[in-house]
Design a protein around this motif. Structure first.
Motif, PDB file in Angstrom:
ATOM      1  N   VAL A 146       1.381  54.183  -7.999  1.00  0.00           N
ATOM      2  CA  VAL A 146       2.064  53.149  -7.221  1.00  0.00           C
ATOM      3  C   VAL A 146       3.326  53.681  -6.555  1.00  0.00           C
ATOM      4  O   VAL A 146       3.712  53.239  -5.473  1.00  0.00           O
ATOM      5  N   GLY A 147       3.978  54.666  -7.186  1.00  0.00           N
ATOM      6  CA  GLY A 147       5.186  55.246  -6.598  1.00  0.00           C
ATOM      7  C   GLY A 147       4.939  55.930  -5.273  1.00  0.00           C
ATOM      8  O   GLY A 147       5.869  56.160  -4.497  1.00  0.00           O
ATOM      9  N   GLU A 148       3.682  56.232  -4.982  1.00  0.00           N
ATOM     10  CA  GLU A 148       3.326  56.882  -3.722  1.00  0.00           C
ATOM     11  C   GLU A 148       2.896  55.881  -2.652  1.00  0.00           C
ATOM     12  O   GLU A 148       2.571  56.278  -1.534  1.00  0.00           O
ATOM     13  N   LEU A 149       2.898  54.580  -2.989  1.00  0.00           N
ATOM     14  CA  LEU A 149       2.472  53.559  -2.047  1.00  0.00           C
ATOM     15  C   LEU A 149       3.639  53.063  -1.204  1.00  0.00           C
ATOM     16  O   LEU A 149       4.798  53.190  -1.578  1.00  0.00           O
ATOM     17  N   SER A 150       3.322  52.454  -0.080  1.00  0.00           N
ATOM     18  CA  SER A 150       4.338  51.862   0.780  1.00  0.00           C
ATOM     19  C   SER A 150       4.804  50.533   0.192  1.00  0.00           C
ATOM     20  O   SER A 150       4.205  50.000  -0.755  1.00  0.00           O
ATOM     21  N   GLY A 151       5.867  49.966   0.762  1.00  0.00           N
ATOM     22  CA  GLY A 151       6.375  48.689   0.288  1.00  0.00           C
ATOM     23  C   GLY A 151       5.359  47.578   0.383  1.00  0.00           C
ATOM     24  O   GLY A 151       5.215  46.756  -0.525  1.00  0.00           O
ATOM     25  N   GLY A 152       4.622  47.529   1.482  1.00  0.00           N
ATOM     26  CA  GLY A 152       3.602  46.506   1.659  1.00  0.00           C
ATOM     27  C   GLY A 152       2.463  46.655   0.666  1.00  0.00           C
ATOM     28  O   GLY A 152       1.936  45.659   0.158  1.00  0.00           O
ATOM     29  N   GLN A 153       2.064  47.885   0.385  1.00  0.00           N
ATOM     30  CA  GLN A 153       0.992  48.116  -0.578  1.00  0.00           C
ATOM     31  C   GLN A 153       1.429  47.716  -1.990  1.00  0.00           C
ATOM     32  O   GLN A 153       0.649  47.183  -2.764  1.00  0.00           O
ATOM     33  N   ARG A 154       2.699  47.946  -2.307  1.00  0.00           N
ATOM     34  CA  ARG A 154       3.205  47.521  -3.623  1.00  0.00           C
ATOM     35  C   ARG A 154       3.198  46.003  -3.727  1.00  0.00           C
ATOM     36  O   ARG A 154       2.885  45.447  -4.788  1.00  0.00           O
ATOM     37  N   GLN A 155       3.568  45.323  -2.636  1.00  0.00           N
ATOM     38  CA  GLN A 155       3.486  43.868  -2.624  1.00  0.00           C
ATOM     39  C   GLN A 155       2.045  43.426  -2.898  1.00  0.00           C
ATOM     40  O   GLN A 155       1.809  42.472  -3.641  1.00  0.00           O
ATOM     41  N   ALA A 156       1.090  44.110  -2.282  1.00  0.00           N
ATOM     42  CA  ALA A 156      -0.313  43.765  -2.463  1.00  0.00           C
ATOM     43  C   ALA A 156      -0.730  43.919  -3.921  1.00  0.00           C
ATOM     44  O   ALA A 156      -1.487  43.096  -4.455  1.00  0.00           O
ATOM     45  N   VAL A 157      -0.243  44.967  -4.580  1.00  0.00           N
ATOM     46  CA  VAL A 157      -0.550  45.163  -6.006  1.00  0.00           C
ATOM     47  C   VAL A 157       0.002  44.008  -6.831  1.00  0.00           C
ATOM     48  O   VAL A 157      -0.674  43.463  -7.715  1.00  0.00           O
ATOM     49  N   ALA A 158       1.247  43.611  -6.555  1.00  0.00           N
ATOM     50  CA  ALA A 158       1.864  42.517  -7.304  1.00  0.00           C
ATOM     51  C   ALA A 158       1.122  41.201  -7.070  1.00  0.00           C
ATOM     52  O   ALA A 158       0.932  40.404  -8.002  1.00  0.00           O
TER      53      ALA A 158
END
Length: 252
Positions: A146-158
């Motif tokens: 997850v640390g390698e993902l963009s801000g939007g992708q992290r939002q998607a994970v949450a």
């Protein structure tokens, strides 16, 4: 619960911190599948109200009902058990773990090796995580850290994590504030998909175009009081901004 009955209902909610009235007489309802935009200037009481709904604060007065049952215990763990999930700006993701592990963070599935040794059921978690992502039309590599993902992708994970754990109400705090322009629309689409699946969403934002794109209803707080409420289609940005700055139209 009867059809169109409110999933969440607040009655005359007030909150005091010593001599300071952070909230006064807040009445609020939200039904399943609705996106409610909670707006207000800094210090309007949005954060305090969200923390009450999320179980972080107990109200000083008033009552809160979820699916018709009165909520008497205000604790984040209890709120989670009731199906209330909050996605803050910091997202609370573990950057050193992959996507699938983050969806199961704190609630990992385990199996037994040799009949007695507990181990993580990684294959099962990846399968379930893939299903959760597919349900919301999210395309992410499950083994990506997850640390390698963009801000939007992290939002998607949450968001996927909240949906997987069968949240009935999701509170989203400035979900598009720290992401790139290209991911902005994707997050708004995820919010709409979440609502279409029957989840109630409270959207806290300062980004007005987002409100008119995804919200079905708007509530404005000013100085701890409800200044304006209405369907998005019936309100204008001018009325909303005026309420944020001045307060109730009768006071103006």
């Amino acid at each position: 619960m009867p059809e169109n009955a409110p999933l969440l209902e607040l009655r005359n909610i007030g909150k005091r911190f010593g001599a300071v009235h952070a909230l006064r007489g807040i009445d609020l309802q939200i039904i399943s599948g609705e996106v409610l935009a909670l707006l207000g200037d800094n210090g309007a009481g949005k954060s305090t109200l969200v923390k009450i709904i999320a179980g972080a604060h107990a109200p000083s007065s008033g009552e809160m009902f979820l699916a018709g049952s009165k909520v008497s215990l205000f604790d984040p763990r209890h709120a989670h058990d009731l199906g209330i999930e909050t996605i803050y700006q910091d997202l609370a993701v573990a950057e050193n773990l992959d996507v699938a592990s983050n969806i199961f963070l704190g609630r990992e599935r385990k199996s037994r090796m040799l009949g007695f040794l507990p181990i993580l059921a990684r294959r099962e978690m990846r399968r379930e995580a893939a299903s959760a992502l597919e349900h919301l039309a999210i395309e992410l590599p499950l083994r990506q850290v997850v640390g390698e993902l963009s801000g939007g992708q992290r939002q998607a994970v949450a968001i996927a994590r909240a949906a997987y754990w069968q949240a009935r109400l999701v509170i989203m705090d400035e979900p598009t504030a720290a992401i790139g322009v290209g991911e902005h629309e994707a997050i708004l689409k995820l919010i709409q998909n979440l609502a279409r699946s029957g989840v109630a969403v409270i959207l806290v934002t300062h980004t007005m175009p987002d409100v008119w794109q995804v919200a079905t209803r708007i509530v404005v707080l000013t100085r701890g009081e409800k200044a304006l409420e209405g369907k998005t289609e019936e309100l204008t940005e001018e009325r909303v901004v005026r309420a944020m700055l001045v307060g109730r139209e009768s006071d103006a």
